[in-house]
Design an enzyme around this catalytic site. Structure first.
Site, PDB file in Angstrom:
ATOM      1  N   GLU A 475       0.783  -1.251   0.000  1.00 50.36           N
ATOM      2  CA  GLU A 475       0.000   0.000   0.000  1.00 50.36           C
ATOM      3  C   GLU A 475       0.809   1.292   0.000  1.00 50.36           C
ATOM      4  OE1 GLU A 475      -2.986  -0.392   3.127  1.00 50.36           O
ATOM      5  OE2 GLU A 475      -4.151  -1.790   1.947  1.00 50.36           O
ATOM      6  N   GLU A 570      -7.018  -7.545  -1.285  1.00 56.82           N
ATOM      7  CA  GLU A 570      -7.458  -7.277   0.095  1.00 56.82           C
ATOM      8  C   GLU A 570      -8.874  -6.745   0.070  1.00 56.82           C
ATOM      9  OE1 GLU A 570      -5.564  -4.684   2.878  1.00 56.82           O
ATOM     10  OE2 GLU A 570      -3.578  -5.534   2.549  1.00 56.82           O
TER      11      GLU A 570
END
Ligand SMILES: *[C@@H]1O[C@H](CO)[C@@H](O)[C@H](O)[C@H]1NC(C)=O
Ligand SMILES: *[C@@H]1O[C@H](CO)[C@@H](O)[C@H](O)[C@H]1NC(C)=O
Ligand SMILES: *[C@@H]1O[C@H](CO)[C@@H](O)[C@H](O)[C@H]1NC(C)=O
Ligand SMILES: *[C@@H]1O[C@H](CO)[C@@H](O)[C@H](O)[C@H]1NC(C)=O
Ligand SMILES: *[C@@H]1O[C@H](CO)[C@@H](O)[C@H](O)[C@H]1NC(C)=O
Ligand SMILES: *[C@@H]1O[C@H](CO)[C@@H](O)[C@H](O)[C@H]1NC(C)=O
Length: 892
Positions: A475, A570
């Protein structure tokens, strides 16, 4: 007579038969050495365990209590502010002292440490993911030796480094009760706290320490490459050899032996005469060619066998003592590719067809990846390779039809055992490098230690057939693009550092050592992010790469809220752990309230409880004055999470037909403490409702309906098998909530190709009923399909339906069946009406003495009679099981 550790070795593929001694390795673990640990001012002095860590040591002697109890994460924080010195005493023999080389090797020191051997400083460390080697030859003596490893406080180190090299963010959010600047240290990032976990800023000798005594050279590591060409497998083996820094020359014989089908052993060997680098290292290739007839493919879970073959590599060196160094691996033969190609190829000139695909092709087949995200098995890194925890979690993943786990970038490179187990179970690993949710420094010293870390870990893990992809970080591309850490005024600086670290430093190392895909970030747009200078305009573009998606506000049971993606790496929603699991953290009745200090302490997600509550309230009735309010809150939070993840996971599987979505890895498989988190399995190993549901929503063959906003229902048939489904029937039954007999039933013909999903040509014409009184059940009947779970459409929120009533439930247990090691106890359940989320448990007294679990749970019961199994490793009395069973369900 042969000396200890010496053996007669018939050197393969050669006529040499000789007596060789294996390399003498002195294990410095607590088995052989006597370890103690003391703090800075000497007020604490206690026995220590190596490998281990300070929290484990303090807990073992009772200086601190159970770290998972109550507020102990904060109450024990002083441990991480102190400094700790480990002292080990061990004996060295005369024979060992005669060896030309004596190397002290640490496989893992956590993290900043200064090392003394017999009072001489021999080195220091700053990266817990690096193996360190120190020349000990001139510091050792015959008899007792003293090794000291002094650890600095990680909190102090991180702060001091940050003063010099500040890198955003300033700190973790306050409600984590965490510590700041984990990004300054090459240390498990989650040990300074996370939104799902406590801070335990550990120190210690977390992986083995050894002394290596030898005269020639050793094999440090092996990498292997398998390639299929013209009916043959080409096996390329690279041996990473290591010798003494002063000799820089290796002379010997390198051989490799692989045992293939029919128990045949195939061997090759060659003479070695090479100069090493200054540090004593050099690589030597040794190749084999194997007929494809003697090799079976390795397949992911559910697609075939996980065939593994024993590979042994030997290096023998001659000298005043003939020595052999041996490495033993189990390897698999499979091909793996990540395909990013013009999506119009599979989706045509359509909106979905814009952009690029992103999918895994294994042994030539595009396979949809089902699975989850792995966080460390334990918050203390030294406990992360606890085999019973790893086995329990990985076999739970296997049982839920998972094919892939993403080892997330805030944890550790897991133990060899972990990856071996994944090889055996067919669980592919998406391996993040260990950078997560932060900007990272990029000064020379930092980059240098990262280089060593990446090299060593890629070399260590590369040969596992389970390892599927490397990703630079978790991320960090979206964080910079989305200004998560208020970096906008320094965007260019952070972007430059980002490229230095993940593109210029890490990527070339990975591509030199391995041939697997390297994704710069996860999520990212893959090739498209690279074209946009590595920080894409929109890293969540549904037409490229992988995405992460969380939405705590919209109704997560509604498939229509989810954006398309090529690969969902995710997505998740929180729930509370069971009361039984929470009781292992607190037994104070006052704590078992949503607004207790304890509950607030454990919830690290801002507004977490209110998001959970709002989701629940969309579908379920919960009266705040209910005397069982808290128990129900817990149970309903698990229902809510399970239904949300069912909807989202099925949406992505359906998306294989519409969008060429090729992966669904939900967040998160496991937990590190007893707290509200996104996990499907609780700390301690209990399955939440969601993990049971994963068995169904990831079933290889599944009818999956999608209720549209218009009220229409699309029906998909999903087939993760190598054979198509033809001449099948999907039976749609309309149930009145008040009865177990369907009021109407209709059958539709259905089909789907192999390894794909297809929207069926079904127009549901039975939709004129009062939807508050009815629901739909979908059943598949297809030749060759042994089992496929029921699926359902519930048109109205449960809280508003009429006809759902208190059931009468009768449960009988019989058995056991099965020869062991597992015993199956059939549990027969009779009901008189529809039951929602029938959740079976065995009471506490029973559990303390026995380990057993229900094969299925959280059942939606729409038949008057069902049978499931209770599984136990021991033989039990069925009557005792029956007496111990308690249950809950949902009713308005
Ligand atoms: C020594 O260190 C311990 C643990 O950090 C602390 O509790 C204690 O007060 C210290 N003692 C002295 C005399 O400074
Ligand atoms: C080392 O050897 C001596 C003499 O045999 C023995 O007393 C001592 O306990 C040994 N030390 C360790 C750490 O094993
Ligand atoms: C794709 O479709 C659009 C609109 O239907 C059309 O204008 C365009 O020419 C098509 N492109 C290709 C490459 O076929
Ligand atoms: C895919 O191919 C089409 C037709 O050739 C082209 O218009 C489009 O730009 C290509 N897309 C990408 C992402 O390369
Ligand atoms: C469902 O059953 C109830 C009770 O028997 C009945 O009143 C209602 O009309 C039924 N609804 C439908 C749609 O069949
Ligand atoms: C349980 O056993 C009783 C007595 O044998 C029997 O009447 C009943 O039908 C059984 N129930 C189930 C659910 O099998």
């Amino acid at each position: 007579m042969l000396g200890k550790g010496c053996l007669v070795i018939v050197l393969v593929a050669s006529i040499i038969k000789n007596v060789f001694c294996t390399i003498d390795i002195l294990d410095l673990s607590s088995k052989n050495a006597v370890w103690t640990v003391t703090n800075k001012n000497g007020s604490l002095f206690l026995p220590a365990t190596v490998p281990g860590g300070i929290y484990s040591d303090l807990q073992n002697v009772g200086v601190i209590g159970d770290i998972f109890s109550g507020f102990n994460d904060v109450l024990t924080r002083w441990v991480a502010y102190d400094t700790w010195t480990y002292t080990g005493k061990f004996n060295v023999t005369e024979a060992q002292m005669e060896a030309k080389t004596a190397h002290l090797v640490f496989y893992g020191l956590d993290t900043v440490a200064f090392i003394d051997l017999n009072d001489s400083p021999i080195g220091s460390t700053n990266n817990m993911f690096v193996r360190y080697l120190f020349d000990a030859k001139n510091h050792l003596k015959v008899g007792e030796n003293v090794l000291k490893v002094a650890f600095a406080s990680p909190i102090d180190v991180a702060r001091t480094l940050s003063e010099k090299h500040f890198t955003a963010p300033k700190c973790v959010p306050q409600l984590y009760n965490g510590e700041c600047h984990a990004n300054q240290m090459r240390k498990m990032q989650a040990s300074f706290s996370w939104d799902w976990g406590p801070a335990f800023p550990s120190v210690g000798i977390w992986r083995p320490a050894v002394l290596e005594f030898y005269n020639g050279a050793i094999i440090r590591s092996i990498t292997t490459f398998t390639e299929k060409q013209n009916m043959k497998w080409h096996l390329k083996i690279k041996a990473y050899l290591e010798s003494d820094r002063t000799r820089k020359h290796i002379v010997g014989y390198l051989s490799a032996a692989i045992t293939v089908e029919g128990k045949q052993t195939i061997t090759v060997g060659k003479d070695v005469d090479v100069q090493t680098r200054d540090d004593g290292t050099v690589e030597v290739d040794i190749n084999m060619v194997l007929s494809e007839n003697v090799i079976r493919h390795w397949w992911p879970n559910g697609y075939g066998e996980q065939q593994l073959y024993d590979l042994k590599v030997f290096l023998s060196t001659k000298g005043n003592k003939d020595e052999v160094s041996e490495k033993h691996l189990k390897i698999g033969f499979r091909t793996i590719e990540v395909i990013q190609e013009n999506a119009t190829k599979v989706l045509g000139n359509t909106t979905a067809g814009q952009g690029l695909t992103f999918y895994f092709k294994i042994n030539g087949y595009p396979l949809f990846m089902k699975g989850s995200n792995w966080i460390p098995a334990h918050i203390l890194p030294e406990r992360g390779d606890d085999r019973s925890i790893v086995d329990g979690l990985l076999s739970a993943a296997r049982d839920a039809h998972m094919t892939m786990l993403r080892v997330w970038g805030g944890g550790v490179y897991e133990s060899d055992y972990f990856y071996q187990k994944c090889d055996e179970l067919g669980i592919l690993i998406w391996q993040d490098f260990l950078f997560a949710c932060s900007m990272y420094p990029a000064y020379t010293e930092f980059l240098n230690t990262v280089k060593t870390e990446i090299e060593q870990n890629v070399i260590r893990l590369q040969h596992h057939p389970s390892v599927a992809l490397w990703a630079g970080n978790n991320e960090n591309e979206v964080a910079l693009r989305g200004n998560w850490y208020n970096t906008i005024s320094q965007f260019d600086r952070y972007k430059e550092d980002y490229i230095k670290l993940y593109v210029d430093t890490i990527r070339p190392i990975v591509t030199n050592l391995d041939n697997k895909e390297y994704a710069v970030s996860s999520p990212s747009n893959g090739i498209k992010s690279e074209q946009e200078g590595y920080i894409a305009q929109n890293p969540y573009d549904p037409h490229f790469g992988d995405t992460h998606y969380y939405n705590y506000l919209a109704d997560n049971w509604d498939m229509n809220i989810y954006p398309q993606t090529r690969f969902a790496s995710e997505y998740g929603f929180q729930s509370l752990p069971s009361i039984a699991t929470m009781r292992t953290a607190t037994t104070n009745p006052e704590d078992f309230k949503i607004d207790s200090e304890y509950s607030k302490h454990r919830q690290h997600s801002p507004n977490g409880y209110s998001y959970i509550e709002e989701q629940m309230k969309e579908h379920l009735n919960l009266d705040p004055s209910d005397p069982k309010y808290y128990e129900k809150f817990v149970f309903y939070s698990q229902i809510s999470q399970a239904m949300a993840m069912k909807a989202e996971s099925e949406f992505y599987r359906q998306g294989q037909a519409d969008w060429y979505t090729m992966g669904a890895l939900y967040w998160q498989l496991n937990d590190v403490w007893q707290a509200p988190t996104w996990s499907g399995i609780e700390h301690g190993g209990r399955w939440k409702l969601m993990h049971y549901y994963a068995k169904w929503f990831f079933a290889p063959v599944l009818v999956s309906p999608r209720l549209l906003l218009s009220g229409d229902v699309n029906v998909y048939l999903i087939n993760d098998r190598f054979v198509p489904i033809v001449e099948a029937q999907i039976i749609v039954e309309v149930f009145n909530w008040s009865s177990l007999t369907p009021i109407r039933s209709q059958s539709y013909s259905a089909d789907v190709g192999s390894l794909t999903a297809k929207k069926q040509d079904i127009k549901l014409t039975m939709w004129n009923d009062n939807t508050g009184e009815t629901f739909l059940r979908f059943t598949l009947k297809a030749p060759g399909v042994v089992s496929s779970p029921y699926n359902y459409v519930f048109p109205k929120p449960f809280k508003t339906v009429t006809g759902l009533r208190e059931p009468r439930i009768q449960i009988n247990v019989s058995g056991p069946q099965g020869p062991g090691p597992k015993f199956y106890y059939p549990v027969d359940i009779k009901v008189d009406t529809v039951v929602l989320f029938l959740w079976l448990e065995t009471n506490k007294v029973f559990n303390e003495h026995h380990t057993g679990y229900f094969e299925d749970n959280g059942l939606i019961v729409t038949n008057p009679y069902i049978r499931i199994n209770f599984i136990s490793k021991e033989t039990l009395s069925p009557k005792d099981i029956e007496a111990a069973i308690t249950y809950q369900y949902y009713v308005n």
